[in-house]
Motif scaffolding. Structure first.
Motif, mmCIF file in Angstrom:
data_model
loop_
_atom_site.group_PDB
_atom_site.id
_atom_site.type_symbol
_atom_site.label_atom_id
_atom_site.label_comp_id
_atom_site.label_asym_id
_atom_site.label_seq_id
_atom_site.Cartn_x
_atom_site.Cartn_y
_atom_site.Cartn_z
ATOM 1 N N ALA A 1 0.846 -1.200 0.000
ATOM 2 C CA ALA A 1 0.000 0.000 0.000
ATOM 3 C C ALA A 1 0.880 1.248 0.000
ATOM 4 C CB ALA A 1 -0.930 -0.009 1.210
ATOM 5 N N HIS A 2 1.935 1.236 0.819
ATOM 6 C CA HIS A 2 2.894 2.348 0.775
ATOM 7 C C HIS A 2 3.517 2.460 -0.621
ATOM 8 C CE1 HIS A 2 2.913 3.300 5.007
ATOM 9 N NE2 HIS A 2 3.446 2.155 5.382
ATOM 10 N N ALA B 1 -2.026 5.102 3.490
ATOM 11 C CA ALA B 1 -2.446 4.114 2.481
ATOM 12 C C ALA B 1 -2.693 2.728 3.082
ATOM 13 C CB ALA B 1 -1.436 4.048 1.342
ATOM 14 N N ALA C 1 1.083 3.929 -3.100
ATOM 15 C CA ALA C 1 0.899 5.350 -2.783
ATOM 16 C C ALA C 1 2.099 6.163 -3.252
ATOM 17 C CB ALA C 1 0.662 5.543 -1.294
ATOM 18 N N PRO D 1 -0.770 10.713 2.067
ATOM 19 C CA PRO D 1 -1.292 9.493 1.439
ATOM 20 C C PRO D 1 -0.361 8.289 1.580
ATOM 21 C CG PRO D 1 -0.975 11.222 -0.210
ATOM 22 C CD PRO D 1 -0.654 11.807 1.123
#
Length: 167
Positions: free
Chosen positions: A24-25, A68, A28, A64
């Motif tokens: 997710a990082h 994320a 993002a 974000p």
């Protein structure tokens, strides 16, 4: 050696969640045009997983990237818990494990949120209070392992209960 073995046990239990958290990082970073030096690395004997990216100096990128995993892992935990409620038999254990693994790794870490207040302070004067309003609760929630642990259990429980649908 004992801490390494406990890290290995934790990685085995919540590994899918750790991977989802780090990816997710990664996604993002890509979406906000922050260079990533290497894909996420799951380090089973270390205290954390690793995603190396260029330094972030803007709140528009920092926020974000930091949150994320909360969005992604929450959706994945909810979906796994929904599948748990929608199935029967031994497969339920798999869905329960995945739901817990994703839920327990949804909150950003203290490392993930370390720069939020600094980057919020770089916003133009008119929007700086909004930046602090967004950054401060996220930053505070990750400062204490005890607070983060309680929030993790509560959030995972909320996702579990909500995934069951109306009573």
């Amino acid at each position: 050696m004992a801490p390494a073995l406990s890290n290995l046990a934790i990685t085995v239990v919540v590994g899918p969640g750790i991977l989802a958290h780090e990816y997710a990082h990664y996604v993002a970073c890509r979406l906000v045009d922050v260079d990533v030096y290497s894909p996420p690395a799951l380090r089973p004997l270390a205290d954390d997983a690793l995603l190396e990216h260029e330094p972030v100096d803007s709140f528009a990128a920092d926020f974000p990237i930091a949150v994320a995993p909360f969005a992604v892992n929450s959706v994945l935990a909810f979906a796994a818990f929904w599948a748990l409620h929608a199935t029967a038999g031994p497969l339920q254990w798999v869905w329960l494990w995945l739901g817990v693994a994703f839920g327990f790794t949804a909150l950003p870490s203290a490392t993930d949120t370390a720069s939020l207040l600094r980057t919020a302070g770089t916003l133009p004067g008119a929007v700086r209070p909004l930046g602090y309003l967004l950054a401060a609760p996220v930053w505070l929630a990750t400062r204490s392992m005890a607070v983060a642990g309680v929030l993790t259990f509560l959030w995972t429980g909320v996702l579990f209960v909500q995934s069951a649908g109306p009573a």
